[in-house]
Scaffold this active site. Structure first.
Site, short mmCIF file in Angstrom:
data_model
loop_
_atom_site.label_atom_id
_atom_site.label_comp_id
_atom_site.label_asym_id
_atom_site.label_seq_id
_atom_site.Cartn_x
_atom_site.Cartn_y
_atom_site.Cartn_z
N ASP A 126 -0.21 4.85 1.38
CA ASP A 126 -0.21 5.71 2.67
C ASP A 126 0.01 5.02 3.98
OD1 ASP A 126 -1.40 8.73 1.58
OD2 ASP A 126 -2.57 7.48 0.35
N ASP B 219 -1.33 -1.09 6.00
CA ASP B 219 -1.73 -0.13 7.24
C ASP B 219 -2.58 0.27 8.03
OD1 ASP B 219 -1.59 3.07 7.44
OD2 ASP B 219 -1.14 2.05 5.54
N ASP C 214 0.93 -1.39 0.06
CA ASP C 214 -0.45 -0.27 -0.24
C ASP C 214 1.03 0.77 0.41
OD1 ASP C 214 -1.90 1.17 -0.10
OD2 ASP C 214 -1.73 1.86 2.75
#
Length: 272
Positions: free
Chosen positions: A35, A210, A33
């Site tokens: 961000d 995250d 991922d």
């Protein structure tokens, strides 16, 4: 077609409670991922949303008439970090239109989101650095000739800016944007597309994420997911399906798992 093919070949995967990745040996690829996974960008998204949701907008009534309209979100009370984590982080903009601005027409709500992303890019231009240990991990990946892709719910303009700022333009072999797929995270479509583009098996690939939506997407695509507790508590990420959770890429837990994976791959290689 790629989605149908991946759905037919995708293995059944159940997250493990131990800190092991050995079952994906020999490793072919790692998916990331962006961000909160490559860089801690959530505080900047938070600042942009906090400001934008309190701003005034000009709404055209007729060609020659405009009025000033207060957004008035939450009765004018600024959002806090708890609200941001629970309602905004990890979601894509079309979903946020429904969550944050349900009474607005879609075109106007998306204009708001696009303006917010422009503000994010202005704020991010000189404030972001990589998650601790990312350079060390990337070197490990390159030394082993592994394939790698970035998979994000962010708009392409944001993704390309952050990847460029982090010096990773040549590192990633594919960048998959969720809103260019049929469905965004938490659906598996973006991760299935990345597997297809890299021509790798989910049986020999794992993911770094995250957010809850990202972890659910990776697990639904048949891969183990290593969670990063950049902004979300470990308990929340494990409940979402993370195989295990690390603080950053220097976490000894991660390197123990990678060393175990390499040893398992060596055993697989010499087994007749």
């Amino acid at each position: 077609m790629w989605f149908i093919l991946m759905e037919l070949t995708r293995p059944s995967f159940s997250p493990s409670s131990n800190c092991s990745l050995a079952f994906v040996a020999p490793l072919e690829a790692i998916l990331f991922d962006i961000d909160g996974t490559l860089c801690d960008s959530d505080p900047i998204h938070y600042d942009a949303f906090r400001e934008m949701l309190q701003e005034k907008f000009l709404c055209g009534l007729e060609k020659r008439m405009t009025i000033v309209m207060q957004v008035g979100f939450r009765g004018g009370v600024p959002i806090d970090e708890e609200f941001f984590v629970e309602n905004i982080a990890g979601k894509h903009n079309e979903e946020l239109c429904r969550v944050l601005l349900p009474d607005w027409d879609f075109e106007r709500a998306m204009k708001f989101m696009n303006d917010k992303e422009a503000m994010f890019r202005r704020l991010a231009s000189d404030k972001l650095g990589p998650i601790k240990g990312l350079g060390k991990l990337n070197q490990w990946v390159e030394d082993r000739g592994l394939k790698r892709g970035a998979v994000t719910n962010a708009p392409r303009s944001n993704a390309e800016l952050l990847i460029s700022m982090l010096g990773l333009t040549d590192f990633f072999k594919t960048v998959v944007i969720a809103n260019e797929c049929d469905q965004a995270k938490p659906f598996p479509d973006p991760y299935l597309k990345a597997l297809y583009e890299l021509e790798v098996s989910p049986k020999h690939t794992f993911v770094f994420e995250d957010s809850v939506s990202g972890i659910k997407a990776g697990v639904s695509a048949g891969m183990p997911v290593v969670g990063l507790s950049t902004r979300n508590p470990e308990k929340v990420l494990v409940e979402a399906g993370a195989t295990f959770v690390v603080k950053d890429y220097d976490d000894p837990k991660l390197w123990t798992a990678l060393q175990e994976l390499v040893k398992k791959a060596e055993v697989v290689e010499v087994t007749p």
